[in-house]
Design a protein around this motif. Structure first.
Motif, mmCIF file in Angstrom:
data_model
loop_
_atom_site.group_PDB
_atom_site.id
_atom_site.type_symbol
_atom_site.label_atom_id
_atom_site.label_comp_id
_atom_site.label_asym_id
_atom_site.label_seq_id
_atom_site.Cartn_x
_atom_site.Cartn_y
_atom_site.Cartn_z
ATOM 1 N N GLU A 156 47.430 46.407 13.011
ATOM 2 C CA GLU A 156 48.561 47.223 12.572
ATOM 3 C C GLU A 156 49.817 46.734 13.282
ATOM 4 O OE1 GLU A 156 47.820 51.368 13.188
ATOM 5 O OE2 GLU A 156 45.745 51.186 12.561
ATOM 6 N N PRO A 157 50.517 45.755 12.702
ATOM 7 C CA PRO A 157 51.671 45.158 13.389
ATOM 8 C C PRO A 157 52.793 46.153 13.681
ATOM 9 C CG PRO A 157 51.283 44.075 11.267
ATOM 10 C CD PRO A 157 50.246 45.124 11.430
ATOM 11 N N GLU A 158 53.056 47.095 12.760
ATOM 12 C CA GLU A 158 54.137 48.058 12.999
ATOM 13 C C GLU A 158 53.806 48.952 14.193
ATOM 14 O OE1 GLU A 158 52.639 47.916 9.901
ATOM 15 O OE2 GLU A 158 54.126 46.616 8.967
ATOM 16 N N ALA A 159 52.581 49.412 14.237
ATOM 17 C CA ALA A 159 52.164 50.262 15.357
ATOM 18 C C ALA A 159 52.209 49.477 16.665
ATOM 19 C CB ALA A 159 50.767 50.810 15.112
ATOM 20 N N LEU A 160 51.798 48.228 16.602
ATOM 21 C CA LEU A 160 51.826 47.375 17.792
ATOM 22 C C LEU A 160 53.261 47.189 18.286
ATOM 23 C CD1 LEU A 160 50.523 45.476 19.840
ATOM 24 C CD2 LEU A 160 50.691 43.661 18.141
ATOM 25 N N VAL A 161 54.163 46.934 17.352
ATOM 26 C CA VAL A 161 55.568 46.740 17.724
ATOM 27 C C VAL A 161 56.124 48.007 18.356
ATOM 28 C CG1 VAL A 161 57.903 46.393 16.794
ATOM 29 C CG2 VAL A 161 56.029 44.927 16.040
ATOM 30 N N ARG A 162 55.800 49.170 17.780
ATOM 31 C CA ARG A 162 56.264 50.438 18.332
ATOM 32 C C ARG A 162 55.717 50.660 19.742
ATOM 33 N NH1 ARG A 162 55.235 52.319 13.132
ATOM 34 N NH2 ARG A 162 53.275 53.287 13.798
ATOM 35 N N LYS A 163 54.437 50.366 19.923
ATOM 36 C CA LYS A 163 53.823 50.546 21.242
ATOM 37 C C LYS A 163 54.477 49.622 22.276
ATOM 38 C CE LYS A 163 50.274 53.432 21.178
ATOM 39 N NZ LYS A 163 50.142 54.530 22.104
ATOM 40 N N VAL A 164 54.673 48.365 21.892
ATOM 41 C CA VAL A 164 55.287 47.412 22.828
ATOM 42 C C VAL A 164 56.713 47.850 23.151
ATOM 43 C CG1 VAL A 164 56.089 45.033 23.098
ATOM 44 C CG2 VAL A 164 53.812 45.477 22.182
ATOM 45 N N GLN A 165 57.454 48.318 22.143
ATOM 46 C CA GLN A 165 58.812 48.799 22.397
ATOM 47 C C GLN A 165 58.802 50.003 23.334
ATOM 48 O OE1 GLN A 165 60.210 49.495 18.409
ATOM 49 N NE2 GLN A 165 61.212 47.491 18.280
ATOM 50 N N GLU A 166 57.850 50.892 23.106
ATOM 51 C CA GLU A 166 57.719 52.073 23.963
ATOM 52 C C GLU A 166 57.428 51.666 25.402
ATOM 53 O OE1 GLU A 166 54.382 55.515 24.531
ATOM 54 O OE2 GLU A 166 54.959 55.042 22.470
ATOM 55 N N TYR A 167 56.496 50.742 25.573
ATOM 56 C CA TYR A 167 56.157 50.277 26.921
ATOM 57 C C TYR A 167 57.316 49.514 27.557
ATOM 58 C CZ TYR A 167 51.300 51.635 26.098
ATOM 59 O OH TYR A 167 50.158 52.345 25.848
#
Length: 93
Positions: A26-37
């Motif tokens: 899930e690239p969108e979820a991954l991007v959101r998680k990385v941005q959050e971190y």
């Protein structure tokens, strides 16, 4: 300070790896998680820099006071005199 930054970068890499494990495929979820971190890591870095700056400023102030106790006392006495004069000139309300 360099060790703190290195620790921060390692922590960010570990968190990003964890984000990827949480959201495989899930690239969108991954991007959101990385941005959050990344935002959390940035906030931690700002906090660390702020503490260091506060600590350095306090250290410099203590050193200045230790080196200039007499001068500080003279300036405080002068300030007190100025405040007394200002208070005398202020009309009663």
């Amino acid at each position: 300070m360099k060790a703190s930054l290195l620790l921060l970068l390692v922590s960010t890499a570990i968190l990003a790896t964890g984000a990827r494990a949480d959201a495989p495929g899930e690239p969108e979820a991954l991007v959101r998680k990385v941005q959050e971190y990344a935002q959390k890591a940035t906030a931690m870095a700002k906090s660390a820099f702020s503490m260091v700056q506060d600590s350095e400023a306090a250290q410099q102030a203590r050193q200045w006071l230790a080196d200039n106790v007499d001068l500080a006392e003279q300036r405080l006495a002068w300030l007190k005199e100025q405040l007394v004069e200002l208070w005398k000139r202020t009309p009663a309300a």
